[in-house]
Motif scaffolding. Structure first.
Motif, PDB file in Angstrom:
ATOM      1  N   SER A  72       0.857  -1.191   0.000  1.00  0.00           N
ATOM      2  CA  SER A  72       0.000   0.000   0.000  1.00  0.00           C
ATOM      3  C   SER A  72       0.892   1.239   0.000  1.00  0.00           C
ATOM      4  CB  SER A  72      -0.918  -0.011   1.220  1.00  0.00           C
ATOM      5  OG  SER A  72      -1.730   1.146   1.254  1.00  0.00           O
ATOM      6  N   ILE A  73       0.862   1.989  -1.110  1.00  0.00           N
ATOM      7  CA  ILE A  73       1.727   3.159  -1.261  1.00  0.00           C
ATOM      8  C   ILE A  73       0.855   4.413  -1.279  1.00  0.00           C
ATOM      9  CG2 ILE A  73       3.479   4.302  -2.676  1.00  0.00           C
ATOM     10  CD1 ILE A  73       4.113   1.559  -3.912  1.00  0.00           C
ATOM     11  N   LEU A  74       1.068   5.269  -0.296  1.00  0.00           N
ATOM     12  CA  LEU A  74       0.317   6.526  -0.198  1.00  0.00           C
ATOM     13  C   LEU A  74       1.210   7.659  -0.667  1.00  0.00           C
ATOM     14  CD1 LEU A  74      -2.068   8.287   0.684  1.00  0.00           C
ATOM     15  CD2 LEU A  74      -1.204   8.150   3.037  1.00  0.00           C
ATOM     16  N   ILE A  75       0.788   8.325  -1.742  1.00  0.00           N
ATOM     17  CA  ILE A  75       1.579   9.401  -2.334  1.00  0.00           C
ATOM     18  C   ILE A  75       0.873  10.722  -2.078  1.00  0.00           C
ATOM     19  CG2 ILE A  75       2.447  10.391  -4.494  1.00  0.00           C
ATOM     20  CD1 ILE A  75       1.749   6.884  -4.853  1.00  0.00           C
ATOM     21  N   PHE A  76       1.582  11.658  -1.493  1.00  0.00           N
ATOM     22  CA  PHE A  76       1.071  13.015  -1.348  1.00  0.00           C
ATOM     23  C   PHE A  76       1.631  13.857  -2.490  1.00  0.00           C
ATOM     24  CE2 PHE A  76       0.894  11.381   3.028  1.00  0.00           C
ATOM     25  CZ  PHE A  76      -0.428  11.669   3.337  1.00  0.00           C
ATOM     26  N   GLY A  77       0.735  14.502  -3.259  1.00  0.00           N
ATOM     27  CA  GLY A  77       1.178  15.331  -4.373  1.00  0.00           C
ATOM     28  C   GLY A  77       1.412  14.566  -5.657  1.00  0.00           C
ATOM     29  N   ASP A 121      -6.723  16.391   9.749  1.00  0.00           N
ATOM     30  CA  ASP A 121      -7.719  15.346   9.959  1.00  0.00           C
ATOM     31  C   ASP A 121      -7.894  14.497   8.702  1.00  0.00           C
ATOM     32  OD1 ASP A 121      -8.844  17.525   8.599  1.00  0.00           O
ATOM     33  OD2 ASP A 121     -10.854  17.137   9.369  1.00  0.00           O
ATOM     34  N   GLN A 122      -7.741  15.115   7.531  1.00  0.00           N
ATOM     35  CA  GLN A 122      -7.891  14.361   6.290  1.00  0.00           C
ATOM     36  C   GLN A 122      -6.666  13.501   6.006  1.00  0.00           C
ATOM     37  OE1 GLN A 122      -9.422  16.751   3.032  1.00  0.00           O
ATOM     38  NE2 GLN A 122     -10.691  17.962   4.428  1.00  0.00           N
ATOM     39  N   VAL A 123      -5.486  13.980   6.407  1.00  0.00           N
ATOM     40  CA  VAL A 123      -4.272  13.171   6.293  1.00  0.00           C
ATOM     41  C   VAL A 123      -4.382  11.945   7.203  1.00  0.00           C
ATOM     42  CG1 VAL A 123      -1.776  13.123   6.612  1.00  0.00           C
ATOM     43  CG2 VAL A 123      -2.863  15.172   5.669  1.00  0.00           C
ATOM     44  N   ILE A 124      -4.822  12.176   8.432  1.00  0.00           N
ATOM     45  CA  ILE A 124      -5.003  11.078   9.386  1.00  0.00           C
ATOM     46  C   ILE A 124      -6.008  10.063   8.842  1.00  0.00           C
ATOM     47  CG2 ILE A 124      -5.973  10.498  11.641  1.00  0.00           C
ATOM     48  CD1 ILE A 124      -4.722  13.086  12.711  1.00  0.00           C
ATOM     49  N   GLU A 153      -7.365   4.638   6.782  1.00  0.00           N
ATOM     50  CA  GLU A 153      -8.105   3.813   5.828  1.00  0.00           C
ATOM     51  C   GLU A 153      -7.196   2.857   5.069  1.00  0.00           C
ATOM     52  OE1 GLU A 153     -11.204   4.256   2.046  1.00  0.00           O
ATOM     53  OE2 GLU A 153     -10.535   6.053   3.133  1.00  0.00           O
ATOM     54  N   PHE A 154      -5.975   3.307   4.709  1.00  0.00           N
ATOM     55  CA  PHE A 154      -5.164   2.520   3.783  1.00  0.00           C
ATOM     56  C   PHE A 154      -3.926   1.890   4.416  1.00  0.00           C
ATOM     57  CE2 PHE A 154      -7.499   5.565   1.104  1.00  0.00           C
ATOM     58  CZ  PHE A 154      -8.159   4.662   0.293  1.00  0.00           C
ATOM     59  N   SER A 155      -3.588   2.212   5.638  1.00  0.00           N
ATOM     60  CA  SER A 155      -2.445   1.604   6.348  1.00  0.00           C
ATOM     61  C   SER A 155      -1.237   1.410   5.426  1.00  0.00           C
ATOM     62  CB  SER A 155      -2.859   0.255   6.941  1.00  0.00           C
ATOM     63  OG  SER A 155      -3.909   0.409   7.850  1.00  0.00           O
ATOM     64  N   PRO A 156      -0.685   2.478   4.902  1.00  0.00           N
ATOM     65  CA  PRO A 156       0.417   2.338   3.932  1.00  0.00           C
ATOM     66  C   PRO A 156       1.686   1.782   4.568  1.00  0.00           C
ATOM     67  CG  PRO A 156       0.185   4.628   4.621  1.00  0.00           C
ATOM     68  CD  PRO A 156      -0.984   3.889   5.206  1.00  0.00           C
ATOM     69  N   LEU A 163       0.814   8.990  14.918  1.00  0.00           N
ATOM     70  CA  LEU A 163      -0.394   8.643  15.651  1.00  0.00           C
ATOM     71  C   LEU A 163      -1.054   7.364  15.150  1.00  0.00           C
ATOM     72  CD1 LEU A 163      -1.944  12.225  15.883  1.00  0.00           C
ATOM     73  CD2 LEU A 163      -0.980  10.903  17.785  1.00  0.00           C
ATOM     74  N   ILE A 164      -0.986   7.124  13.844  1.00  0.00           N
ATOM     75  CA  ILE A 164      -1.762   6.033  13.249  1.00  0.00           C
ATOM     76  C   ILE A 164      -0.939   4.764  13.088  1.00  0.00           C
ATOM     77  CG2 ILE A 164      -3.117   5.327  11.241  1.00  0.00           C
ATOM     78  CD1 ILE A 164      -4.307   7.575  13.058  1.00  0.00           C
ATOM     79  N   LEU A 165       0.313   4.916  12.680  1.00  0.00           N
ATOM     80  CA  LEU A 165       1.129   3.730  12.410  1.00  0.00           C
ATOM     81  C   LEU A 165       1.957   3.404  13.648  1.00  0.00           C
ATOM     82  CD1 LEU A 165       2.240   4.581   8.764  1.00  0.00           C
ATOM     83  CD2 LEU A 165       0.244   3.299   9.518  1.00  0.00           C
ATOM     84  N   ASP A 166       1.397   2.612  14.527  1.00  0.00           N
ATOM     85  CA  ASP A 166       2.045   2.311  15.799  1.00  0.00           C
ATOM     86  C   ASP A 166       3.383   1.614  15.627  1.00  0.00           C
ATOM     87  OD1 ASP A 166      -0.053   3.400  17.215  1.00  0.00           O
ATOM     88  OD2 ASP A 166      -1.170   1.524  17.264  1.00  0.00           O
ATOM     89  N   ASP A 167       3.453   0.695  14.658  1.00  0.00           N
ATOM     90  CA  ASP A 167       4.691  -0.046  14.439  1.00  0.00           C
ATOM     91  C   ASP A 167       5.453   0.594  13.286  1.00  0.00           C
ATOM     92  OD1 ASP A 167       6.736  -1.789  14.143  1.00  0.00           O
ATOM     93  OD2 ASP A 167       5.515  -3.572  13.783  1.00  0.00           O
ATOM     94  N   GLY A 168       6.355   1.507  13.610  1.00  0.00           N
ATOM     95  CA  GLY A 168       7.099   2.225  12.588  1.00  0.00           C
ATOM     96  C   GLY A 168       7.939   1.340  11.695  1.00  0.00           C
ATOM     97  N   GLU A 169       8.255   0.127  12.158  1.00  0.00           N
ATOM     98  CA  GLU A 169       9.063  -0.793  11.360  1.00  0.00           C
ATOM     99  C   GLU A 169       8.341  -1.232  10.094  1.00  0.00           C
ATOM    100  OE1 GLU A 169      12.279  -1.931  11.639  1.00  0.00           O
ATOM    101  OE2 GLU A 169      12.387  -0.297  13.095  1.00  0.00           O
TER     102      GLU A 169
END
Length: 333
Positions: free
Chosen positions: A6-11, A68-71, A76-79, A118-124
């Motif tokens: 899951s790849i989340l691209i901003f811009g 809030d929209q970034v969060i 939703e997508f857990s990238p 805040l959302i991705l608890d496991d940074g690994e």
């Protein structure tokens, strides 16, 4: 070799971001690609249509200035890969009105970092790749041979470059404090298809095709290191697929040309049998405030890490760029 689900691209509707999505679709064939983009003034609907046609792709029309929209997107997508291209990038605009650069480039990056924390608890399980610029290092002596490297101190000259420098610092600080895995890449000036016409090369191509003079700041001797957008994006993906993590890499084209030399190269492609007469194609105008003199990148670290990388000639890349604009005059209409 790393792969991603899951790849989340901003811009991703921008010039470099859209090129990234097209290449990432091929190199990460099984990944869901999510494009979070505000669709600002520099977006072409033709680019949006081009991306909408690819498979396993989702577009979110939103803005990184709204935390809030970034969060919500991260929830939703857990990238497992986040790539941040989103930025206001035109230096002239930053000189005239800097506030949106502060809001987007600094506050927007903060919002992405906070959402990641805040959302991705496991940074690994996730890497945040922040795409930045060599302009954070200031400029170099016009007659010198020095180049920027990963150890060059930051010394930004414009509101734009200062905002990008601040965003780089935020990424490193959040990574260290909150254990977020990151990559930062600082690139030289990009060129290629689908670049908005406020930038030098597409502006020059369009004006010369329209038999108009190209406005050039000062005496036109300012030097930039140019990299083809496809080459830049290939290196971004190479690094993402590698073991690179929690590090910074500079990416350059090793093509140093003055602004006048760039115009001469473009003229020679559009009018191959013509004689070069600067006065026929260039209108020199008052210099830009705080105009940086020279940029040059030493990307030895990146090349040593990745090994041999494919590279086309600058002349072929510029030729293909000019040809694309000749065939796509309506891209921004």
């Amino acid at each position: 070799m790393r792969d991603f689900k899951s790849i989340l691209i901003f811009g991703g509707l921008g010039f470099i971001g859209s090129e990234y999505i097209l290449k990432a679709r091929k190199r990460f064939p099984d990944a869901k690609i999510i494009n979070f983009d505000s669709q600002n003034y520099a977006t072409s609907l033709h680019t949006k249509e081009l991306l909408d046609a690819i498979e396993n792709y989702i577009y979110i029309k939103s803005d990184i200035r709204y935390k809030d929209q970034v969060i919500s997107a991260l929830k939703e997508f857990s990238p497992d890969l986040i790539v941040n291209f989103a930025a206001e990038s035109h230096v002239d605009n930053s000189i005239e009105s800097a506030e949106v650069f502060i809001d987007t480039n600094i506050k927007g990056t903060f919002n992405i970092l906070e959402a990641t924390r805040l959302i991705l608890d496991d940074g690994e399980n996730c890497i945040l790749h922040h795409v930045s610029t060599d302009e954070v290092f200031g400029d170099l002596d016009l007659e010198g041979t020095a180049k920027f490297s990963e150890t060059t101190p930051y010394d930004p000259s414009s509101p734009y470059s200062a905002s990008k420098a601040a965003s780089d610092h935020l990424v490193r600080a959040w990574a260290r404090t909150y254990k977020i895995n990151y990559l930062i890449t600082n690139c030289s000036n990009n060129f290629g298809p689908r670049q908005y016409t406020e930038k030098l090369i597409p502006k020059a191509i369009n004006l010369i095709l329209d038999n108009k003079k190209v406005p050039i700041y000062g005496n036109g001797k300012n030097i930039r290191d140019w990299i083809y957008v496809g080459e830049h994006v290939d290196r971004l993906i190479d690094l993402q697929m590698s073991s690179a993590k929690n590090d910074t890499y500079l990416i350059g084209g090793n093509n140093e040309l003055s602004n006048v030399e760039i115009i001469k190269e473009i003229v020679s492609i559009i009018h191959p049998s013509g004689q070069w007469n600067p006065g026929e194609y260039i209108a020199f105008v008052d210099d830009r405030k705080g105009h940086d003199m020279r940029y040059a990148i030493d990307d030895t670290k990146m090349r040593n890490f990745l090994g041999k990388v494919d590279k086309e000639s600058f002349s072929d890349q510029l030729q293909s760029t000019v040809t694309w604009y000749q065939k796509n005059l309506d891209w921004w209409e």
